[in-house]
Scaffold this active site. Structure first.
Site, PDB file in Angstrom:
ATOM      1  NE  ARG A   8      -1.924   1.661   3.640  1.00  0.00           N
ATOM      2  CZ  ARG A   8      -1.604   0.871   4.661  1.00  0.00           C
ATOM      3  NH1 ARG A   8      -2.042  -0.387   4.712  1.00  0.00           N
ATOM      4  NH2 ARG A   8      -0.846   1.311   5.645  1.00  0.00           N
ATOM      5  CE1 TYR A  16     -18.779  10.768 -13.770  1.00  0.00           C
ATOM      6  CE2 TYR A  16     -17.255  10.997 -11.927  1.00  0.00           C
ATOM      7  CZ  TYR A  16     -18.132  10.234 -12.670  1.00  0.00           C
ATOM      8  OH  TYR A  16     -18.369   8.937 -12.323  1.00  0.00           O
ATOM      9  CG  ASP A  52     -11.243  16.078 -13.973  1.00  0.00           C
ATOM     10  OD1 ASP A  52     -10.568  15.505 -14.860  1.00  0.00           O
ATOM     11  OD2 ASP A  52     -12.240  15.558 -13.445  1.00  0.00           O
ATOM     12  CE  LYS A  67     -14.297   8.114 -17.481  1.00  0.00           C
ATOM     13  NZ  LYS A  67     -13.933   8.092 -16.062  1.00  0.00           N
TER      14      LYS A  67
END
Length: 403
Positions: A68, A120, A193, A218
């Site tokens: 992690r 979004y 973004d 994306k």
């Protein structure tokens, strides 16, 4: 592509957008990929699936201790991502919303966020339903209006969150101007973004932003087979804070997914050029079609921020929206008639997709806010893929005739 110098020293391509400097594709293929870092000297970085790493002595390790906290495959990807945005640091997360969640976690109760009014749907939901419950104030502002942007700043403002182009209305925000407004106030962080354009077509850090974030799901990955997010920055203190939160909150991606995104970056430049040319051809077709009211594509001269798009980007991607004449009945008939395009959410993959934001990606946005923005039932968002442009136009034409 032919380019010429303009007065401010920025090169322009023949289509009027910024000309790509040399070296982007080379960085995407080589940065972080040195074979010498592996004992095997593998040219393709291996996938390190280990969750733990042997130490030389107590708290004496070779850079990795627990999966992690750090992973060799993830490290390769983060270095490559940082280079593509001309950034110093890159961090990856389990999703784009994971990035947003981590950035919000930097804030404290009582802090204030200035957010774009067209975002979004998942970001809008997170800000309204999660951040506000943590007693973080959020104001949604039309960031194309700099007077409104400056008026929105409060003594407790700590964060600006903008998309450009916006989702799904494709409004283009002046990153440099908004950053200048925000940075008049000490301690305000500007996040952009950049999911819709990718690092190939826009680099917000070069324009004054503090953090550029992505849903890597994306365009950056581009194969519709990975969910992941990233944040890129230059500031040392921001990096240390987000790196701590990445580990503390545990919002990390899997090594295998990191391998897939690292693979996909090698074709990013090629893919984005095809998305760019395909979408512009389709936008021009739709703009002339009698069943289309309006097309939203920053590459069209009819777009209200067309000149700004040319000033700050290297072109436009495959994402665009348009208003079909009619309402939900016509939108539904159109979408159900498509044969090459697929009716599905998401965007940025090699395949072409189409959807109705009002009931799909932006259904969680309050109805009154959707109405105010113009996210109506006849607004259709399409993600133009890498198929032959002529085939896509034929598909859109026959579907529009049936709508």
């Amino acid at each position: 592509m032919f380019s010429e110098k303009i007065t401010n020293g920025v090169e322009r391509a023949e289509d009027g957008f910024r000309a790509q400097p040399k070296g982007f594709a080379t960085k995407a293929i080589h940065v972080g990929q040195d074979a010498e870092q592996w004992k095997s000297r593998a040219v393709v970085p291996p996938i390190s699936m280990s969750t733990t790493f042997k130490q030389f002595g107590p708290a004496q390790h070779a850079g990795y201790e627990y999966g992690r906290s750090g992973n060799p495959t993830r490290d390769v990807l983060e270095r490559c991502l940082a280079s593509l945005d001309n950034g110093k640091y890159g961090l990856t997360f389990s999703s784009g919303l994971g990035v947003t969640t981590t950035v919000i976690t930097m804030l404290s109760a009582g802090d204030h966020i200035v957010a774009g009014d067209d975002l979004y749907g998942g970001t809008n939901r997170l800000l309204r339903k999660v951040a506000m419950k943590m007693n973080i104030e959020v104001d949604f502002v039309d960031c194309t209006d700099l007077a409104k942007v400056e008026a929105a700043v409060k003594p407790n403002t700590k964060l600006f969150w903008i998309e450009t182009p916006t989702n799904p209305l494709l409004k283009v925000i002046d990153i440099e101007a908004v950053s200048e407004v925000a940075h008049k106030f000490p301690g305000v962080v500007v996040v952009v973004d950049n999911t819709f354009l990718s690092a190939y077509l826009q680099r917000p850090l070069d324009l004054g932003a503090d953090i550029v974030m992505y849903s890597l799901t994306k365009y950056m990955n581009g194969h519709s087979d990975v969910i992941m997010g990233a944040a890129i920055m230059n500031d040392d203190a921001l990096y240390e804070q987000l790196k701590f939160l990445q580990n503390a909150a545990g919002i990390v991606p899997s090594p295998f997914d990191c391998y897939l995104v690292n693979r996909s970056l090698k074709t990013l430049a090629l893919r984005m050029e095809r998305h760019k040319s395909n979408s512009l051809a389709i936008a021009k077709f739709l703009e002339k079609h009698p069943k289309v009211e309006r097309v939203l594509h920053p590459g069209l001269p009819s777009h209200p921020q067309h000149e700004l798009a040319k000033k700050q980007t290297y072109g436009h991607s495959g994402i665009m929206s348009f208003y079909i004449k009619g309402g939900m009945e016509e939108s539904t008939k159109f979408l159900q008639s498509l044969e090459v395009f697929t009716l599905a959410e998401s965007l940025g993959g090699y395949e072409s997709l189409a959807e109705v934001p009002s009931v799909m990606t932006h259904a969680s946005v309050p109805p009154e806010h959707r109405a105010l923005l113009g996210i109506t039932d006849n607004l259709i968002r399409i993600s133009v893929g890498l198929e032959d442009a002529d085939d896509l136009i034929v598909d859109l034409k026959q579907a529009l005739e049936k709508a």
